[in-house]
Scaffold this motif. Structure first.
Motif, mmCIF file in Angstrom:
data_model
loop_
_atom_site.group_PDB
_atom_site.id
_atom_site.type_symbol
_atom_site.label_atom_id
_atom_site.label_comp_id
_atom_site.label_asym_id
_atom_site.label_seq_id
_atom_site.Cartn_x
_atom_site.Cartn_y
_atom_site.Cartn_z
ATOM 1 N N SER A 21 -20.036 61.868 12.972
ATOM 2 C CA SER A 21 -20.219 62.256 14.373
ATOM 3 C C SER A 21 -20.745 61.062 15.170
ATOM 4 O O SER A 21 -21.601 60.318 14.698
ATOM 5 N N LYS A 25 -14.469 58.886 17.744
ATOM 6 C CA LYS A 25 -13.094 59.367 17.461
ATOM 7 C C LYS A 25 -12.452 59.948 18.719
ATOM 8 O O LYS A 25 -11.332 59.582 19.082
ATOM 9 N N SER A 27 -13.365 59.532 21.786
ATOM 10 C CA SER A 27 -13.265 58.498 22.812
ATOM 11 C C SER A 27 -12.046 57.609 22.577
ATOM 12 O O SER A 27 -11.351 57.227 23.522
ATOM 13 N N ASP A 39 -18.254 59.746 28.917
ATOM 14 C CA ASP A 39 -19.228 60.174 27.917
ATOM 15 C C ASP A 39 -18.884 61.589 27.448
ATOM 16 O O ASP A 39 -19.023 62.538 28.208
ATOM 17 N N THR A 43 -17.416 66.893 19.337
ATOM 18 C CA THR A 43 -16.295 67.825 19.183
ATOM 19 C C THR A 43 -16.751 69.064 18.413
ATOM 20 O O THR A 43 -17.497 68.965 17.445
ATOM 21 N N GLY A 69 -17.113 65.361 13.478
ATOM 22 C CA GLY A 69 -17.765 64.653 12.382
ATOM 23 C C GLY A 69 -18.967 65.400 11.828
ATOM 24 O O GLY A 69 -19.400 65.135 10.710
ATOM 25 N N ASP A 129 -17.569 46.364 21.577
ATOM 26 C CA ASP A 129 -18.137 45.889 22.857
ATOM 27 C C ASP A 129 -19.655 45.718 22.754
ATOM 28 O O ASP A 129 -20.252 44.972 23.526
ATOM 29 N N ALA A 157 -13.290 51.743 22.174
ATOM 30 C CA ALA A 157 -12.729 52.790 23.038
ATOM 31 C C ALA A 157 -13.140 52.522 24.477
ATOM 32 O O ALA A 157 -12.439 52.895 25.419
HETATM 33 N N1 LIG Z 1 -20.240 51.331 23.862
HETATM 34 C C1 LIG Z 1 -19.348 52.161 23.335
HETATM 35 N N2 LIG Z 1 -19.613 53.479 23.253
HETATM 36 C C2 LIG Z 1 -18.671 54.284 22.705
HETATM 37 C C3 LIG Z 1 -17.418 53.792 22.230
HETATM 38 N N3 LIG Z 1 -16.709 54.825 21.747
HETATM 39 C C4 LIG Z 1 -17.468 55.927 21.916
HETATM 40 N N4 LIG Z 1 -18.653 55.605 22.490
HETATM 41 C C5 LIG Z 1 -19.760 56.538 22.816
HETATM 42 O O1 LIG Z 1 -20.222 57.110 21.597
HETATM 43 C C6 LIG Z 1 -20.578 58.470 21.794
HETATM 44 C C7 LIG Z 1 -19.822 59.357 20.810
HETATM 45 O O2 LIG Z 1 -18.425 59.303 21.092
HETATM 46 P P1 LIG Z 1 -17.420 60.463 20.650
HETATM 47 O O3 LIG Z 1 -16.061 59.976 20.991
HETATM 48 O O4 LIG Z 1 -17.843 61.774 21.205
HETATM 49 O O5 LIG Z 1 -17.650 60.468 19.068
HETATM 50 P P2 LIG Z 1 -16.921 61.384 17.966
HETATM 51 O O6 LIG Z 1 -16.656 60.501 16.816
HETATM 52 O O7 LIG Z 1 -15.774 62.094 18.574
HETATM 53 O O8 LIG Z 1 -18.079 62.435 17.577
HETATM 54 P P3 LIG Z 1 -17.867 63.927 16.984
HETATM 55 O O9 LIG Z 1 -16.911 64.634 17.872
HETATM 56 O O10 LIG Z 1 -19.243 64.558 17.004
HETATM 57 O O11 LIG Z 1 -17.374 63.765 15.584
HETATM 58 C C8 LIG Z 1 -20.274 58.788 23.259
HETATM 59 O O12 LIG Z 1 -21.468 58.695 23.984
HETATM 60 C C9 LIG Z 1 -19.293 57.714 23.644
HETATM 61 O O13 LIG Z 1 -19.362 57.409 25.022
HETATM 62 C C10 LIG Z 1 -17.169 52.389 22.340
HETATM 63 O O14 LIG Z 1 -16.117 51.844 21.957
HETATM 64 N N5 LIG Z 1 -18.164 51.624 22.889
#
Ligand SMILES: Nc1nc2c(ncn2[C@@H]2O[C@H](COP(=O)(O)OP(=O)(O)OP(=O)(O)O)[C@@H](O)[C@H]2O)c(=O)[nH]1
Ligand SMILES: [Mg+2]
Length: 209
Positions: A21, A25, A27, A39, A43, A69, A129, A157
């Motif tokens: 999590s 993913k 994003s 933001d 999921t 996740g 980044d 992302a």
């Molecule tokens: N700086 C930065 N932040 C990111 C990037 N990708 C995602 N984030 C941040 O990381 C956090 C989690 O992103 P999600 O895309 O929700 O992560 P996930 O893997 O889908 O999480 P689950 O759905 O819980 O499994 C958010 O606050 C996003 O804005 C990135 O490439 N750079």
């Protein structure tokens, strides 16, 4: 031989996104399908997006399943591995545990639940980044990918660097794998995206009720 009726795509590929999590993913998927970054909330269960692309001269319909996740959804998400031609394993280059969990959790999940033996795996180190906060080196990613037989890419992302590249590389490798594109394989060609029948050869592992 072309089928009549002007089909809208040559192949439908099922791709799956897994990883801890918060690694990004959803994003990454949003960045790929909508060119945007916002933001997102964690999921709940599983999310799903479709994108039409032309890669390697083929018109493709990508059905991309984005799993949660969080551990409480693990039982649910495990059923989505079935029939996937490509699996994207994501970790966060700024959080070491998301990388160690690849071998402790995610690679094991693939072994347990993936039904395509030749399924292509792509390891993705996200959030490059945030370079000043990086704790997992690129070399560690490369070494893991080599050991587990995955493709590898680092991306963001947020800035969209390498996001398209990630999906393109994965799809090109799938296209290059005859067992994943052959008629009669689990590739569902020109048909319903929700048609996720297991491969015939897998009958021995699927119990009846
Ligand atoms: N700086 C930065 N932040 C990111 C990037 N990708 C995602 N984030 C941040 O990381 C956090 C989690 O992103 P999600 O895309 O929700 O992560 P996930 O893997 O889908 O999480 P689950 O759905 O819980 O499994 C958010 O606050 C996003 O804005 C990135 O490439 N750079
Ligand atoms: Mg998510």
């Amino acid at each position: 031989m072309e089928s009549s009726g002007g089909s809208e795509f040559d192949y439908l590929f099922k791709l799956l996104m897994i990883g801890d999590s918060g690694v990004g993913k959803s994003s990454l998927l949003l960045s790929f399908t909508s060119d945007t970054f916002e933001d997102l909330s964690p999921t709940i269960g599983v999310d799903f997006k479709v994108k039409h692309v032309t890669i390697g001269g083929k018109k493709l319909k990508l059905a991309i399943w984005d799993t949660a996740g969080q551990e409480r959804f693990r039982t649910l998400t495990s059923s989505y591995y079935r029939g996937a031609q490509g699996i994207i394993m994501v970790y966060d280059v700024t959080r070491r545990e998301t990388f160690t969990n690849l071998s402790d959790i995610w690679a094991k999940e693939i072994d347990l639940y993936s039904t395509n033996q030749d399924c292509i795996k792509m390891l993705v180190g996200n959030k490059v980044d945030k370079e000043s906060e990086r704790v997992v080196t690129k070399k560690e990613g490369i070494d893991f990918a080599r050991e587990y037989g995955c493709l590898f890419i680092e991306c963001s992302a947020k800035t969209r660097v390498n996001v398209e590249h990630c999906f393109e590389e994965l799809v090109l490798k799938i296209l290059d794998t005859p067992s994943l594109t052959a008629e009669g394989s689990t590739t569902v060609k020109k048909s319903n995206i929700f048609n996720q029948k297991p491969p015939v050869s897998d009958a021995s592992t699927s119990g009846c009720c």
